[in-house]
Write a protein that holds these residues in place. Sequence first.
Motif, PDB file in Angstrom:
ATOM      1  N   PRO A 283     -30.446 -30.701 -19.582  1.00 58.52           N
ATOM      2  CA  PRO A 283     -29.953 -29.535 -20.324  1.00 58.52           C
ATOM      3  C   PRO A 283     -28.847 -29.956 -21.291  1.00 58.52           C
TER       4      PRO A 283
ATOM      5  N   ILE B 160     -25.163 -29.819 -22.693  1.00 58.58           N
ATOM      6  CA  ILE B 160     -23.873 -29.555 -22.043  1.00 58.58           C
ATOM      7  C   ILE B 160     -22.765 -29.587 -23.088  1.00 58.58           C
ATOM      8  N   MET B 161     -21.647 -28.957 -22.753  1.00 53.16           N
ATOM      9  CA  MET B 161     -20.451 -29.008 -23.592  1.00 53.16           C
ATOM     10  C   MET B 161     -19.586 -30.146 -23.063  1.00 53.16           C
ATOM     11  N   ALA B 162     -19.361 -31.169 -23.891  1.00 55.69           N
ATOM     12  CA  ALA B 162     -18.539 -32.306 -23.482  1.00 55.69           C
ATOM     13  C   ALA B 162     -18.018 -33.003 -24.725  1.00 55.69           C
TER      14      ALA B 162
ATOM     15  N   GLN C  87     -24.743 -27.396 -12.575  1.00 55.30           N
ATOM     16  CA  GLN C  87     -24.365 -26.744 -13.825  1.00 55.30           C
ATOM     17  C   GLN C  87     -24.066 -27.777 -14.899  1.00 55.30           C
ATOM     18  N   GLY C  88     -24.867 -28.812 -14.957  1.00 51.64           N
ATOM     19  CA  GLY C  88     -24.623 -29.845 -15.948  1.00 51.64           C
ATOM     20  C   GLY C  88     -25.564 -31.013 -15.802  1.00 51.64           C
ATOM     21  N   VAL C  89     -25.010 -32.185 -15.974  1.00 54.13           N
ATOM     22  CA  VAL C  89     -25.781 -33.417 -15.950  1.00 54.13           C
ATOM     23  C   VAL C  89     -25.061 -34.423 -15.066  1.00 54.13           C
TER      24      VAL C  89
ATOM     25  N   PRO D  28     -30.552 -33.784 -14.013  1.00 56.98           N
ATOM     26  CA  PRO D  28     -29.887 -32.479 -14.062  1.00 56.98           C
ATOM     27  C   PRO D  28     -29.077 -32.252 -12.784  1.00 56.98           C
TER      28      PRO D  28
END
Length: 94
Positions: free
Chosen positions: A28, A30-32, A68-70, A65
Amino acid sequence: MEKALFLVNHQFELNAVDPVRRLDPSLPAIMADQNKIQQLLMALFINAAQAMSRGGGHLTVTTRPADQGVEIEVADDGPGMQPEVARHAFEPFY
């Protein structure tokens, strides 16, 4: 991931390290902070390459996965840390 592997490729060649990629293509978004993640991965990759310098080895990067992220897993087949060193592994500047 790929950019970090590319940037440390010279270390891999010097230390006879073969990078193995096990990257899940369906991760997915992700915000990073891309730069911070890249710096972290490069530090892990270089550390692993230097630890395996006596005879080379494999550095395996796995992505999957997570809830809620990777999840990114970096493993090598180097000798590992001595117990005394492992006790201090998370101390700054040890």
